[in-house]
Motif scaffolding. Sequence first.
Motif, PDB file in Angstrom:
ATOM      1  N   SER A 120       0.577  -1.218  -0.217  1.00  0.00           N
ATOM      2  CA  SER A 120       0.109   0.055  -0.051  1.00  0.00           C
ATOM      3  C   SER A 120       0.814   1.310   0.334  1.00  0.00           C
ATOM      4  CB  SER A 120      -0.988  -0.050   1.737  1.00  0.00           C
ATOM      5  OG  SER A 120       0.070   0.272   2.499  1.00  0.00           O
ATOM      6  N   GLY A 121       1.603   1.105  -0.223  1.00  0.00           N
ATOM      7  CA  GLY A 121       2.905   2.190   0.197  1.00  0.00           C
ATOM      8  C   GLY A 121       3.707   2.917  -1.328  1.00  0.00           C
ATOM      9  N   GLY A 122       2.808   2.746  -2.501  1.00  0.00           N
ATOM     10  CA  GLY A 122       2.653   3.439  -3.957  1.00  0.00           C
ATOM     11  C   GLY A 122       3.313   2.236  -4.974  1.00  0.00           C
ATOM     12  N   ASP A 179       5.327  -1.870 -11.895  1.00  0.00           N
ATOM     13  CA  ASP A 179       5.096  -1.015 -11.555  1.00  0.00           C
ATOM     14  C   ASP A 179       2.941  -1.265 -10.847  1.00  0.00           C
ATOM     15  OD1 ASP A 179       3.200  -0.799 -13.780  1.00  0.00           O
ATOM     16  OD2 ASP A 179       3.307   1.123 -14.203  1.00  0.00           O
ATOM     17  N   GLY A 180       2.752  -2.406 -10.672  1.00  0.00           N
ATOM     18  CA  GLY A 180       1.825  -3.017 -10.109  1.00  0.00           C
ATOM     19  C   GLY A 180       2.713  -2.728  -8.298  1.00  0.00           C
ATOM     20  N   SER A 181       1.091  -3.290  -7.431  1.00  0.00           N
ATOM     21  CA  SER A 181       0.951  -2.963  -6.363  1.00  0.00           C
ATOM     22  C   SER A 181       1.599  -4.354  -5.296  1.00  0.00           C
ATOM     23  CB  SER A 181       0.258  -2.433  -5.481  1.00  0.00           C
ATOM     24  OG  SER A 181      -1.107  -2.910  -5.853  1.00  0.00           O
ATOM     25  N   GLY A 225       1.384  -2.753   3.884  1.00  0.00           N
ATOM     26  CA  GLY A 225       1.126  -3.817   3.531  1.00  0.00           C
ATOM     27  C   GLY A 225       1.932  -5.214   3.740  1.00  0.00           C
ATOM     28  N   ASN A 226       2.015  -5.832   2.789  1.00  0.00           N
ATOM     29  CA  ASN A 226       1.748  -7.144   3.645  1.00  0.00           C
ATOM     30  C   ASN A 226       3.068  -8.424   3.228  1.00  0.00           C
ATOM     31  OD1 ASN A 226      -0.194  -7.124   6.369  1.00  0.00           O
ATOM     32  ND2 ASN A 226      -1.226  -7.138   4.767  1.00  0.00           N
TER      33      ASN A 226
END
Length: 606
Positions: free
Chosen positions: A10-12, A68-70, A191-192
Motif C-alpha cells: 500500500s506504499g505506492g 509498477d503494480g502493487s 503492506g503485507n
Amino acid sequence: MCGIIGYAGSGGDSDTLEVLLHGLGNLEYRGYDSAGVAVANASLSIEKRGGELSELKDALAGNADGFDGSTGIGHTRWSTHGPPTDANAHPHTNAEESVAIVHNGIIENYLELREELSEAGHTFRSDTDTEVVPHLIERERAGGADRETAFREAIGRLEGSYAIAAVYPDCETVFAARHESPLVLGLGSDGNYLASDVPAFIEFTNRVVYLDDGEFAALSPESVTVSDGSGAPIKKSVETIAWDPEDAGKSGYDHYMRKEIAEQPRAIRDCLRGRIEELGGTVTLPELEGLETPSSVQFVACGTSYHAGLYGERLLQRRGIPTQTFIASEYDAARLPVDESTLVVGVTQSGETADTMAALRSANRAGATTLALTNVVESSAARECDHVLYIRSGPEISVAATKSFASQQVSLSLLATALVDSASSAAFPPREYLRELRRLPDHIQSVLDDSRADAVAEEFLDADAYFFIGRGYNAPVALEGALKLKEITYKHAEGFPAGELKHGPLALVTESTPVFALVSSREQAGATIGNIKEVQARDAPVVAVTDDPESVANHTDYVLEIPETHPAVMPIVANVQLQLVAYWLANALDRPIDKPRNLAKSVTVQ
C-alpha cells in the motif's frame, strides 16, 4: 534452498519491485542458481534469469517498464528439475500468462500431471516440476472457477512438498499455500509480505505469522487471511521477531562467515543465559519441563548438525544413556527399537531440513518422544515436536554453519546435564563442568584474538588433500573441520577418528597431505600422538590443535593453541581454529565463501 518473497503493498506501486529485489537479496544465503520476479498490474510483468541475482537486476535496469503494480512475487531457484536456465527460472506461467507461480519443494507427481495436461493441449516451456501448477490453474479458470478456487483446486492435485505463491493480472492479492516447505507471513504498516524465511522482509516488519502444513493464505495490501483446505478461516497467532535487521549485516567484515565466527562468544552467552546455576551445579531448561530421563536417545540430523549429534551422543553415553546418531535421510523408526520412552532429537539449524523433518515424523508415528534442537522460533521442527530447545545463535547467513554449530554443541551439553543427575559423576563433576561452560566465550575470544590460522592456511594452500583426526569428544569436530574446509575451499578433505588412520586412510598420506590433529591434554593424548607419529613417518606435515602445546611440540610442524578446559568442552573451542583455517584458505583461493557452489543453507527437499 530456493527462496520466495511476496508483497502486496500500500506504499505506492513503484515500491513493489524494490521490495522484491531487496527480499531476494536477503535470501541469497539460502543457495540458488537463478532468480526472477513477477509484478501484477493490468497484465503480468515478468523477468527472470539463470545465474546470480545481479544478472536479473541488470536485465531490469534496462527494462523496468511495467513493473509498477502493487502486488508481486519473486524467487531464487536451486536447480532440481532442469539446469539453471532463463526458461527454468521462476516465476512460471501458463501460455497466456494469466497466472504466475513461484514454488519451493518437489512435486512428486508432476510427470503424471504434465502428461495429463499435454494430452489436453497444454504446451510446456521448461523442464521444471513447477510449471504444471499454472497450467492446472488455467484449466480450473477455464471451467469457471474464480481465482482463489482455481488456486485451491490446483494445489489439491499436488503430491510432494511445496511452498507456493501465485499472482494474477488485475488482482491485488497474493495467494499462497504450504506443505512440508516453510512459508511465513509478515504483517507490515505499508503492506503485507510472505517469504520462505524471515530475513527476506525483516527490515520492513518483525510481526509474523507462520503457516502450517495444509494452510492457505491470501494477502492484500490491507489484510491477511489464513484458511484450511476447505476454506474455513483459521485464527493464527502473531509472533514478534526479536532479531534486529542489523544482525543480518556484515558489520564491516568481508564475509558473513567471518562475522559469524567472530560472533560465537556472544552466541554462546545467549545460549547459556538463564540456564545454568554454577554454584549449585544445576541446569534449568524450563522449556523441557515434564521431559523425563529417557531409556535411550536417538539423534537425527544432516551435515554439520549430524556432527553436533555425534558430539551429543558421546556426552550422553558417558552419562550412561544408550544413544545413537543417525544421518536423517537413513533413519526409519519402524526398523528401530523405538517406543514412548525413546527420545528422538532432531538437530537442525533452520528447523526446516526436509530429511530431518521426515525422520522426526517417522519417530512421531512410532510413538517416540520428539525434541527439536533448532535455531528458528516457530519453525516446522519446533511446532511438530513434543519439545523444543532453542540454541539462540541468532541469524546465520553464510551457507557454511559456524556459530550455530557451537551453539548446538553448548545446547547439547546443557541437555545432557539436565537429563541426567550428574552429582556423582567423575567424568562430569557438575560445578567444574558448568564453570568451564561459562568460561567458553572467553576461551573462544582468546582464540579469535591470537589465532595463527591464517599463516597455517597460507603454508598449505597448494596441498593435495587435508586430513583431520581426533579421538573421543574430538572425533566429531575432526569430521566438522573437514566438512567446513571442503564446503568453502572446494579442496578434498577427510575427517575421521584418529585410530582409523591405520585402517585405510594412511595409504593416501604423502608429504602433500597436511594432517590436522586435535590433541587434548586430558583425553587419550598419548594415543593421538602415536597417530601423529604414524603420519610423520610418511613425511606428512602435522598441525596440532591442542591445549597442551608442550606435549606435541616435538611431534608437529605447527601448533594452534587453545586454552585448557574440560575435555568435553575442548572440542567447542578447538573447532574455532579449524573454522579459521578453512576461512583463510578459502579467502586466499578467492572462493565465494558465503555462497559455495551447489550448496544451500536450508535444504528443504529430500
